[in-house]
Write a protein that holds these residues in place. Structure first.
Motif, PDB file in Angstrom:
ATOM      1  N   ASP A  49      -9.977 -13.721  -4.121  1.00 36.81           N
ATOM      2  CA  ASP A  49     -10.915 -13.096  -3.194  1.00 36.81           C
ATOM      3  C   ASP A  49     -10.149 -12.053  -2.390  1.00 36.81           C
ATOM      4  O   ASP A  49      -8.988 -12.258  -2.034  1.00 36.81           O
ATOM      5  N   ARG A  50     -10.808 -10.942  -2.075  1.00 34.34           N
ATOM      6  CA  ARG A  50     -10.130  -9.866  -1.347  1.00 34.34           C
ATOM      7  C   ARG A  50      -9.721 -10.284   0.069  1.00 34.34           C
ATOM      8  O   ARG A  50      -8.890  -9.629   0.694  1.00 34.34           O
ATOM      9  N   SER A  75     -16.572  -3.452   4.391  1.00 31.87           N
ATOM     10  CA  SER A  75     -16.414  -3.518   5.843  1.00 31.87           C
ATOM     11  C   SER A  75     -14.937  -3.638   6.185  1.00 31.87           C
ATOM     12  O   SER A  75     -14.129  -4.084   5.364  1.00 31.87           O
ATOM     13  N   LEU A  76     -14.581  -3.260   7.398  1.00 35.07           N
ATOM     14  CA  LEU A  76     -13.184  -3.336   7.807  1.00 35.07           C
ATOM     15  C   LEU A  76     -12.712  -4.783   7.844  1.00 35.07           C
ATOM     16  O   LEU A  76     -11.606  -5.098   7.381  1.00 35.07           O
ATOM     17  N   LEU A 148     -22.940  -8.985   4.868  1.00 33.53           N
ATOM     18  CA  LEU A 148     -21.843  -8.082   4.568  1.00 33.53           C
ATOM     19  C   LEU A 148     -22.304  -6.634   4.652  1.00 33.53           C
ATOM     20  O   LEU A 148     -21.603  -5.764   5.195  1.00 33.53           O
ATOM     21  N   ILE A 149     -23.502  -6.353   4.141  1.00 33.16           N
ATOM     22  CA  ILE A 149     -24.015  -4.981   4.171  1.00 33.16           C
ATOM     23  C   ILE A 149     -24.336  -4.557   5.607  1.00 33.16           C
ATOM     24  O   ILE A 149     -24.216  -3.382   5.952  1.00 33.16           O
ATOM     25  N   ASP A 150     -24.692  -5.478   6.463  1.00 34.15           N
ATOM     26  CA  ASP A 150     -24.908  -5.123   7.870  1.00 34.15           C
ATOM     27  C   ASP A 150     -23.643  -4.532   8.488  1.00 34.15           C
ATOM     28  O   ASP A 150     -23.718  -3.681   9.384  1.00 34.15           O
ATOM     29  N   ASP A 151     -22.489  -4.992   8.041  1.00 34.20           N
ATOM     30  CA  ASP A 151     -21.214  -4.495   8.572  1.00 34.20           C
ATOM     31  C   ASP A 151     -20.607  -3.401   7.698  1.00 34.20           C
ATOM     32  O   ASP A 151     -19.463  -2.980   7.928  1.00 34.20           O
ATOM     33  N   TYR A 152     -21.363  -2.949   6.702  1.00 30.67           N
ATOM     34  CA  TYR A 152     -20.850  -1.914   5.798  1.00 30.67           C
ATOM     35  C   TYR A 152     -20.568  -0.613   6.559  1.00 30.67           C
ATOM     36  O   TYR A 152     -21.413  -0.124   7.300  1.00 30.67           O
ATOM     37  N   ILE A 157     -12.790   1.943   7.837  1.00 29.13           N
ATOM     38  CA  ILE A 157     -11.754   1.555   6.868  1.00 29.13           C
ATOM     39  C   ILE A 157     -10.836   2.745   6.597  1.00 29.13           C
ATOM     40  O   ILE A 157      -9.605   2.596   6.534  1.00 29.13           O
ATOM     41  N   GLU A 158     -11.416   3.930   6.435  1.00 31.61           N
ATOM     42  CA  GLU A 158     -10.590   5.127   6.264  1.00 31.61           C
ATOM     43  C   GLU A 158      -9.623   5.279   7.443  1.00 31.61           C
ATOM     44  O   GLU A 158      -8.431   5.526   7.253  1.00 31.61           O
ATOM     45  N   ALA A 159     -10.147   5.137   8.652  1.00 32.77           N
ATOM     46  CA  ALA A 159      -9.317   5.309   9.841  1.00 32.77           C
ATOM     47  C   ALA A 159      -8.200   4.268   9.882  1.00 32.77           C
ATOM     48  O   ALA A 159      -7.037   4.590  10.186  1.00 32.77           O
ATOM     49  N   ALA A 160      -8.524   3.019   9.570  1.00 35.04           N
ATOM     50  CA  ALA A 160      -7.518   1.958   9.593  1.00 35.04           C
ATOM     51  C   ALA A 160      -6.433   2.201   8.557  1.00 35.04           C
ATOM     52  O   ALA A 160      -5.248   1.981   8.821  1.00 35.04           O
ATOM     53  N   ALA A 161      -6.818   2.661   7.367  1.00 34.52           N
ATOM     54  CA  ALA A 161      -5.840   2.920   6.309  1.00 34.52           C
ATOM     55  C   ALA A 161      -4.911   4.059   6.691  1.00 34.52           C
ATOM     56  O   ALA A 161      -3.697   4.005   6.465  1.00 34.52           O
ATOM     57  N   ARG A 162      -5.481   5.104   7.290  1.00 34.89           N
ATOM     58  CA  ARG A 162      -4.659   6.255   7.698  1.00 34.89           C
ATOM     59  C   ARG A 162      -3.689   5.880   8.825  1.00 34.89           C
ATOM     60  O   ARG A 162      -2.560   6.351   8.869  1.00 34.89           O
ATOM     61  N   GLU A 163      -4.169   5.076   9.755  1.00 34.71           N
ATOM     62  CA  GLU A 163      -3.402   4.787  10.970  1.00 34.71           C
ATOM     63  C   GLU A 163      -2.390   3.658  10.799  1.00 34.71           C
ATOM     64  O   GLU A 163      -1.533   3.464  11.669  1.00 34.71           O
ATOM     65  N   ASP A 164      -2.469   2.921   9.695  1.00 27.51           N
ATOM     66  CA  ASP A 164      -1.558   1.802   9.464  1.00 27.51           C
ATOM     67  C   ASP A 164      -0.196   2.342   9.015  1.00 27.51           C
ATOM     68  O   ASP A 164      -0.053   2.846   7.903  1.00 27.51           O
ATOM     69  N   ALA A 165       0.801   2.237   9.887  1.00 26.44           N
ATOM     70  CA  ALA A 165       2.124   2.801   9.594  1.00 26.44           C
ATOM     71  C   ALA A 165       2.795   2.116   8.410  1.00 26.44           C
ATOM     72  O   ALA A 165       3.744   2.661   7.829  1.00 26.44           O
ATOM     73  N   ARG A 166       2.301   0.935   8.030  1.00 26.26           N
ATOM     74  CA  ARG A 166       2.893   0.223   6.891  1.00 26.26           C
ATOM     75  C   ARG A 166       2.446   0.796   5.556  1.00 26.26           C
ATOM     76  O   ARG A 166       3.048   0.497   4.520  1.00 26.26           O
ATOM     77  N   LEU A 167       1.368   1.591   5.562  1.00 29.50           N
ATOM     78  CA  LEU A 167       0.719   1.998   4.318  1.00 29.50           C
ATOM     79  C   LEU A 167       0.929   3.466   3.991  1.00 29.50           C
ATOM     80  O   LEU A 167       0.993   4.315   4.885  1.00 29.50           O
TER      81      LEU A 167
END
Length: 315
Positions: A49-50, A75-76, A148-152, A157-167
């Motif tokens: 599971d993701r 969702s994030l 799940l779709i309510d939180d879609y 998610i784009e912002a979190a991926a960009r801002e994560d210094a580990r990634l």
């Protein structure tokens, strides 16, 4: 290079696996594996599971994963464990995003009133400031849990991926995808009208509204190319250069079916196809996407003749 595909046995995930195999890779298709799926020769399947970070980390370590393609970015909260597992593996995160992040989509859905971008949206254009487009909205993707779709929303998610210094993240934005096996039925309203034998009677407002689409094979091939290339930290639209109104899409299907002239425009309120969408959305906002940046970097998106794919959908 080992590439894991999260959501790897679904509509797009399976196609990406095939595209990676064609490029000489051995993809790892990660999914819960609780439903029937197509076995892709040359790939590996792994059950997880993701949201299960330890299981994901174990899979990534076992197969030496250096790229993670995330197909099911809903969702994030549903993505945090995957981001952490990807970072722990030192792998690049390749996010499959969508045209709905752009501000035009917020205007279309009546969530906000940004300036209309009449040309196809580009990577540097504004994204929505209003979030969660499906909350309270009965028009939602099929086949997903309502909570799940309510939180879609792909914007956070784009912002979190960009801002994560580990990634080292690559973001790939796609328009609506069509082809055999499309559970969303992107063009069934046209093919069903053709199958019924009568004209395609369309609401005139909807007929004039432009929307970008891409074939499944073209989307998958472009994702596989970007995921195996050196483009960390970048964002690309993946879209063909062709832009059509919905009326033009209907006319193209009719021509391929040998029914030239089968499209009839209907005034508002007369029951034409897509009347409901015209009444609940603001069609002053086009939903089109400019793929020039990707094409300049990697070459043309189109791999399979468009008309061949469209004919495969005809009744």
């Amino acid at each position: 290079m080992a590439v894991a595909i999260i959501g790897g046995t679904g509509f797009l995930g399976t196609a990406i696996a095939k595209a990676l195999v064609a490029r000489g890779e051995t993809p790892v298709q990660v999914a819960r594996l609780t439903s029937p799926y197509e076995v892709v020769t040359g790939s590996i399947t792994a059950a997880a599971d993701r949201a299960d970070q330890p299981a994901l980390e174990a899979i990534f370590a076992e197969h030496g994963v250096t790229r993670v393609i995330d197909v099911l970015t809903l969702s994030l909260e549903n993505t945090r464990a995957l981001l952490a597992a990807t970072a722990a593996a030192g792998a690049r995160y390749v996010m499959i995003s969508a045209i709905d992040v752009y501000a035009n989509y917020g205007g279309l859905m009546g969530m906000e009133t940004p300036p209309v971008v009449k040309r196809p949206s580009r990577e540097d254009d504004p994204v929505r400031t209003a979030l969660y487009p499906y909350r309270g909205n009965p028009r939602r993707p099929k086949g997903f849990d309502d909570a799940l779709i309510d939180d879609y929303d792909k914007v956070p998610i784009e912002a979190a991926a960009r801002e994560d210094a580990r990634l080292d993240a690559t973001i790939l934005r796609l328009p609506a995808i069509y082809g055999p096996g499309d559970k969303q039925g992107r063009f069934t309203w046209i093919t069903e009208a053709l199958a019924a034998g009568g004209p395609i009677r369309m609401d005139e407002r909807a007929a004039a509204w432009p929307q970008t689409f891409i074939t499944l094979d073209d989307a998958a091939a472009a994702v596989a190319l970007a995921a195996t290339s050196d483009c960390g930290g970048e964002t690309f639209n993946i879209a063909p250069p062709i832009q059509r109104t919905m009326g033009e899409w209907a006319a193209l299907f009719a021509r391929l079916a040998g029914r030239d002239g089968a499209v009839e425009l209907m005034p508002p309120g007369s029951g034409g196809l897509m009347q409901e969408r015209a009444e609940v959305t603001n069609m002053a906002y086009p939903l089109t996407m400019d793929g020039a940046r990707f094409e300049a970097r990697f070459g043309p998106v189109q791999q399979r003749p468009e008309e061949e794919v469209l004919r495969s959908l005809l009744p």
